[in-house]
Every structure is written in C-alpha cells, then in structure tokens.
Design an enzyme around this catalytic site. Structure first.
Site, short mmCIF file in Angstrom:
data_model
loop_
_atom_site.label_atom_id
_atom_site.label_comp_id
_atom_site.label_asym_id
_atom_site.label_seq_id
_atom_site.Cartn_x
_atom_site.Cartn_y
_atom_site.Cartn_z
CE1 TYR A 123 -3.41 -2.74 0.70
CE2 TYR A 123 -4.60 -0.74 1.28
CZ TYR A 123 -4.60 -2.08 0.95
OH TYR A 123 -5.79 -2.73 0.86
CE LYS A 168 2.08 -17.88 -2.48
NZ LYS A 168 1.28 -19.11 -2.52
CG ASP A 193 -1.62 -20.43 -0.98
OD1 ASP A 193 -1.09 -20.40 0.15
OD2 ASP A 193 -1.09 -21.03 -1.95
CG ASP A 218 -7.97 -4.79 1.87
OD1 ASP A 218 -8.91 -4.33 2.53
OD2 ASP A 218 -7.93 -4.78 0.63
CG ASP A 233 -13.46 -7.22 2.48
OD1 ASP A 233 -13.16 -6.49 3.44
OD2 ASP A 233 -13.95 -6.79 1.43
#
Ligand code: IPM
Ligand code: MG
Length: 355
Positions: free
Chosen positions: A142, A191, A223, A247, A251
């Site tokens: 970001y 990751k 993942d 983020d 959700d």
C-alpha cells in the site's frame, strides 16, 4: 471524563452510520456521566467536492489534536476515475499514515443469533468462531514504491511490497499482546514460499514470539489461510498479517460472520488515540436511503471507548445492547430473516433503548 472526538463521516452511507454512532455515544455520555465533544472534518469524495483534495490539512490537524477519531467510509463511483493520488481512498491511507496507525484490529466473531446468516455449512458453523485479525496498516504494498515504466512488453505499472524488520517487530508485538488477553494463539500469515518480504516477516515474527512464551505461534501461507477460514474458522484466535493480506482476509472473515455490516475495527499506533471505523465501504448503492446497517460503526465506537479511553463498562454496555437487539431478532436488510427488516434510524433507536 470529557473527550474531543473528530468525526470523519466521509461518503456514501458514512454520514448516516456515523450519526448513529454519535447518538449511541451521547446516550452513553448521559448514562455514565461523560461529555463527548464532536468536531466534523471533511475526508474523501466530499472533501474533493468541497475543497478540491481528499485529505485537507485541517482534517489531519484536527485528527492529530483530537482525543480520538471516528470514521464512516470514503469513496464512490463519482470519484473512481480520478488519478490515484486524488482518489478518496488515498485520504484513508493518508490519515492512517499521518496518525502512524500501524496496527489494525479487526475482530470477526459469529454471533449465535446470526448463525443462520453464516454462509458456511451448519456442521462447520456449529462451533462458532471468534477471530482477531491484526493487520499491518502503514506499510507493505500500500505504501511501497510504485509507478509506470517501459518494460519488455511496453508500458507497465508496478507496486512494491517492502517490510522493514522494525515494522514487522512492532506489529508482531501488537499481535502477541492481543493474544495474551485472548486464547494465547497467534497464526502469522504470509507467502514465504515465494516472497522475500514474507521470509523476513516469518523470521522476525518468530524472534518476537520468543518474548511471549505463553503464546503459541505458527505460520500459515496466505492461500491456505483463505481456504482454512471457510473450512475450519474456529482454529483461529489471533491472525497477524501484512497490509494487503489483512485487507483481503478480513473481508473474507467478515462474510462468514453473516454480514460485513457487522464488523468494527480500530487502528492504533503508539498512542492510545486511534481511529475507529467499520471495515465495510461507503455502499453508494444504498446511500441516503436509511438502509445501512449501523452496527459496525456503533461497535467501532465501543472499541474507541475501550481502547482510547479505557472505558470498559461503557464499551460492554454498547456491545450488550447490540447482542440484545440481535437476540430479539431485530434486523437491518443485510442480516434480515424472512425479509423482515428495519432501517438505519430504527436500528439505532432499538440499540439506544437497550443502553
Ligand atoms: C479497508 C478498505 C481500504 C483498504 C480501502 C478503502 C483503501 O478496503 O479499510 O479494508 O484497502 O485498506
Ligand atoms: Mg478492505
């Protein structure tokens, strides 16, 4: 106590849901003898329209001077075609950076009353879940280097994921401290099988874990985490992860609680002040129609009372009122059963009645 709260209502449903939370805070003030002074500031699309920029200087100064900040939501189709640094979302990133709010706490729990809204199979939902996502908020892709350049196939654009040891250490400490007050389990999500920044993340998190022998710490690839959240959500206590993974996973976690309209968040730095906001967006499709679920913002106000002002009884009073409303079967459209629902104002009134 007397507290000065900066209000960033923002765009879309922002003004309606912030007004609901203000009503709730005022009721709490009356009941417990506190005085809250509210000062509104412009942020996002409404700021672009009024003064030509998404994050005016007065807003930043007002937030820095306030005891705490309550935010609604920013953004909408009207401003979607503006260049990146003029978008309403840029204001949100700007205020997080200006206030140095590197820790984003996003609790996601399944309310027993909302079990039927959970999209997971009943045998998975039956154990419930109570997850705290600790999302790094002022670093990573970001805020990394970005731009356009000529590449092998002509024009290309890039964004960079970069984490310093320092940034990872402080978010890891925030996660371990939070875990100590919960079930003492941290799952760090990265990751590391592909990204160098994730390998530093993983190594650093484990170094900090040694300072917290009472907390278990394990790693999970992002993942797999996305899969585990829908396969077996009750295995998670505290999740700590980078800005972008946080983020996305927050959700996903919100959706398995039944509705994103239920999830509060707090963004904290080294001071307690913080910024409190629902995790959902500005929902322009239902803006101004008295349809939005105000609960996420009302619960964000409860988090503010707890973290910014150490008013635990007051925070609990709001959370109990929300529980009671849900138990009574009272619903906004996003969590409605059998199509029966009430509006934002009516939901707010039902919560106020129970405070
Ligand atoms: C969130 C939002 C923001 C983010 C957007 C609006 C910039 O999705 O708070 O989760 O990506 O951080
Ligand atoms: Mg988001």
């Amino acid at each position: 106590m007397e507290m000065n709260i900066a209000l960033l209502k923002g765009d879309g449903i922002g003004p309606e849901i912030v007004d609901s939370a203000v009503c709730v805070l005022e009721k709490i003030g009356e009941k417990f003898g506190h005085k809250f002074n509210f000062t509104p500031y412009l942020i996002g699309g409404c700021a672009i329209d009024a003064v030509g920029e998404p994050l005016p200087k007065e807003t930043v100064e007002g937030c820095l001077a306030a005891d705490s900040v309550l935010l609604g939501a920013v953004g909408g189709p009207k401003w979607d075609t503006l260049p990146g640094n003029m978008r309403p979302e840029k204001a949100l990133l700007g205020i997080r950076a200006a206030m140095e709010l590197y820790t984003n706490l996003r609790p996601a729990k399944l309310y027993p009353a909302l079990k039927d809204d959970c999209p997971l199979r009943a045998d998975i939902a039956k154990d419930g879940f109570d997850i705290l996502i600790v999302r790094e908020l002022t670093g990573g892709i970001y805020f990394g280097d970005r731009g356009y350049r000529e590449g092998k196939y002509g024009e290309e654009a890039y964004d960079t994921e970069c984490y310093s040891r320092f940034e990872i250490e402080r978010i890891a400490r925030a996660a371990f401290e939070a875990a100590k007050l919960r079930r003492c389990n941290v799952i760090s999500i990265d990751k590391a099988n592909v990204l160098e920044s994730s390998r530093l993340w993983r190594k650093t998190v484990h170094e900090i874990a040694e300072e917290y022998p009472e907390v278990t710490c394990t790693d999970m690839l992002v993942d797999n985490a996305a899969m585990q959240l829908v396969k077996n959500p009750s295995q998670f206590d505290v999740i700590v992860t980078s800005n972008m993974f946080g983020d996305i996973l927050s959700d996903e976690a919100s959706q398995i609680t039944g509705s994103i309209g239920m999830l509060a968040s707090s963004s904290l730095g080294d001071t307690k002040r913080g910024l409190y906001e629902p995790i959902h967006g500005s929902a322009p499709d239902i803006a101004g129609q008295n349809k939005a679920n105000p609960i996420a913002t009302i619960l964000s106000a409860a988090m503010m009372l707890r973290y910014a002002f150490s008013l635990e009884a007051e925070a609990k009073c709001i959370e109990d009122a929300v529980d009671a409303v849900l138990e009574a079967g009272i619903r906004t459209a996003d969590i409605a059963k059998d199509g029966k629902s009430i509006g934002t104002k009516e939901m707010t009134a039902e919560i106020l009645k129970r405070i």
